[in-house]
Design an enzyme around this catalytic site. Structure first.
Site, mmCIF file in Angstrom:
data_model
loop_
_atom_site.group_PDB
_atom_site.id
_atom_site.type_symbol
_atom_site.label_atom_id
_atom_site.label_comp_id
_atom_site.label_asym_id
_atom_site.label_seq_id
_atom_site.Cartn_x
_atom_site.Cartn_y
_atom_site.Cartn_z
ATOM 1 N N LYS A 183 52.314 46.033 36.307
ATOM 2 C CA LYS A 183 50.910 46.140 36.725
ATOM 3 C C LYS A 183 50.225 47.335 36.063
ATOM 4 O O LYS A 183 49.134 47.217 35.510
ATOM 5 C CB LYS A 183 50.821 46.263 38.256
ATOM 6 C CG LYS A 183 49.390 46.231 38.791
ATOM 7 C CD LYS A 183 49.335 46.439 40.286
ATOM 8 C CE LYS A 183 49.442 47.914 40.616
ATOM 9 N NZ LYS A 183 49.269 48.210 42.049
ATOM 10 N N ASP A 191 47.138 43.115 41.443
ATOM 11 C CA ASP A 191 47.502 43.943 42.598
ATOM 12 C C ASP A 191 47.333 43.111 43.860
ATOM 13 O O ASP A 191 47.115 41.899 43.789
ATOM 14 C CB ASP A 191 46.649 45.221 42.633
ATOM 15 C CG ASP A 191 45.187 44.924 42.956
ATOM 16 O OD1 ASP A 191 44.785 43.733 42.927
ATOM 17 O OD2 ASP A 191 44.446 45.882 43.251
#
Length: 211
Positions: A120, A138
């Site tokens: 991420k 997320d």
């Protein structure tokens, strides 16, 4: 969800916010990297408050290394998990100095090899610092993608791959920011504010609210 509907979703999100960006404050890829590492399980507001003072004295890997772990902790101690984050940032700075000439690499594999940097975070850096059309998934983006029917998936990686496949090319670079802001302020976890949402009529969520 059909392609026309997806395109219209991003057309509206772009109209509402033509130049979206992260809410983390930064002036260089390195500052962004530090801010993103600090932002895990913390608010952007809290991170910005800490980095405002940190970046006044240390804006490069060498300067953070000069602070040392204990010196760095003094600046970030208001942020959750600051002990482990300080360790990771110091180790990351060492690698950047020793292996990358003090620069943040524009390469996924090299980014993911840095302590405290996962898929991420690497996606955020590639997208926001270097303009790559990546999408960092997320909790907000995961929720929005599943709830709206835009890109349903059981895992973060599944949703990411689906988004990269279905988001129209011209919207791909900014999709991450639009979706995160939508999830943070409108399509919130407990009770989405459907009445205030610009894509309410396009969304396939069955339990819409009137808020």
């Amino acid at each position: 969800m059909n392609p026309q509907k997806r395109r219209e979703i991003f057309k509206r999100l772009k109209k509402e916010n033509p130049h979206p960006t992260t809410e983390l404050n930064y002036r260089s890829p390195f500052e962004l990297l530090v801010a993103v590492i600090l932002s895990a399980q913390a608010t952007d507001k809290g991170v910005n408050k800490a980095t405002r003072e940190l970046f006044k004295v240390a804006r490069s890997p060498k300067k953070i290394l000069a602070l040392g772990e204990s010196g760095l902790k003094e600046y970030i101690k208001t942020i959750g998990l600051f002990n482990s984050k300080a360790k990771n940032i110091i180790k990351t700075c060492q690698i950047l100095v020793e292996q990358h000439g003090g620069k943040v690499p524009e390469d996924r594999e090299a980014l993911e090899a840095l302590p405290g940097v996962g898929r991420k975070t690497a996606n955020v850096i590639l997208n926001t610092a270097f303009g790559h059309p990546t999408i960092a998934v997320d909790t907000h983006i995961f929720r929005v993608s599943n709830r709206t029917g835009l890109a349903p998936g059981k895992t973060v990686v599944e949703v990411e791959k689906k988004l990269l496949k279905v988001v129209p090319g011209e919207y791909k670079k900014d999709a991450h920011h639009w979706l995160i802001l939508l999830g943070r302020y409108t399509c919130v976890a407990r009770k989405p504010r459907c009445g205030a949402c610009v894509i309410e009529d396009l969304c396939e969520y069955k339990d819409k609210t009137s808020d």
